[in-house]
Write a protein that holds these residues in place. Structure first.
Motif: not given
Length: 311
Positions: A65-77
């Motif tokens: 997903l990403g080390i420090r924060r999600p690689k895709n920093a804009v969430l929402g499914m």
């Protein structure tokens, strides 16, 4: 454009509204003006890196997903909105079409004013009898639930028990099982008995007062829609019965089937056989409060977020 950015893993306060570049649709993509989205349990888990299981699974999740924060920093499914522009090779949609979609298979990103999606992605026309807010809560939870229930090959007249019948997956499961012609028993807390009954369950069981596995009743299908049942479900399952668990079965829903599952949900909603169950609806300026509420784990159905005017 504005988007809600997950600035780090952590509590809801890590979500911040920021200015980001507005996307431009590629040749086979559409640009959607997002009117509504949701706070899915998956969004909450990703934001907080709330990964169940041993520590190594959380470490693996960081790598993916990403080390420090999600690689895709804009969430929402999930999203519902209106197509504002189309790529030059798009034939399925046109400007002005009202659509709803799951972004789980396209990098998330529904927490934004605009989202580009492939025209052959998990995208369909919004049911005409639903508002944008109502339509937004259908895709991801509905797809997961329908895909799982299809594994049981439910036949008319069969008996199905749904544990956790008042949650997002559970409320879809009650309605979809009824659409298949099954006899539905829903299990939930005292406060949600009438909700589950209103969705079509012939019988409801208050889990705070009764353990369904001790009642002597047996079922063709038992579906744990919240992965929380601690008893021995086998005493209530027929010899030829099927047990389903949302946590283990959701990964078995085939990606290639997902667009067709969304199309089936659209048809059911248009026919009035599937309705949106919305616990709370927040303006997106209150995204922190919305995530905080979902984190409590007691929502009934779904939590929606309005992004643009529902007109």
């Amino acid at each position: 454009m504005k988007a809600i950015v997950c600035t780090a893993y952590g509590p809801p306060e890590v979500l911040q509204i920021q200015e980001v570049d507005k996307p431009v649709p590629k040749d086979h993509e559409v640009l959607i003006r997002v009117h509504a989205t949701t706070v899915h349990r998956g969004d909450s888990r990703m934001r907080g890196l709330d990964i169940p299981g041993p520590r190594w699974q959380r470490l693996l999740a960081r790598l993916v997903l990403g080390i420090r924060r999600p690689k895709n920093a804009v969430l929402g499914m999930d999203l519902a909105g209106k197509i504002e522009a189309t790529g030059k090779n798009v034939t399925r949609f046109q400007k002005g079409d009202e659509v709803f979609a799951s972004t789980m298979w396209s990098g998330f990103g529904a927490y934004a004013e605009y989202k580009c999606m492939a025209e052959d992605g998990v995208l369909a026309r919004k049911p005409a009898n639903m508002s944008f807010v109502e339509a937004a809560v259908i895709p991801s939870g509905g797809i997961t639930t329908l895909g799982i229930l299809k594994m049981a090959r439910i036949q008319p007249g069969q008996k199905i028990l749904i544990y956790g019948a008042s949650g997002s997956v559970g409320t879809f499961a009650v309605q979809l099982a009824r659409a298949f012609g099954a006899e539905v028993t829903g299990v939930c807390s005292t406060a949600n008995l009438e909700l589950v009954r209103s969705l079509g369950a012939e019988k409801v069981i208050d889990y705070t007062q009764e353990d369904f596995s001790q009642s002597g009743e047996t079922y063709d299908v038992i579906f744990d829609a919240v992965d929380k049942y601690q008893g021995d479900y086998r005493t209530a399952l027929k010899e030829t019965g099927v047990y389903l668990n949302v946590d283990t079965a959701s990964d078995k829903v085939k990606a290639g089937d997902v667009p067709f599952l969304l199309a089936e949900l659209e048809e059911l909603a248009e026919a009035g056989r599937l309705k949106a169950v919305i616990d709370r609806c927040y303006p997106w300026e209150q995204i922190v409060e919305a995530h905080r509420y979902v984190d409590q784990g007691h929502k009934k159905g779904n939590v929606a977020i309005t992004v643009a005017s529902d007109r």
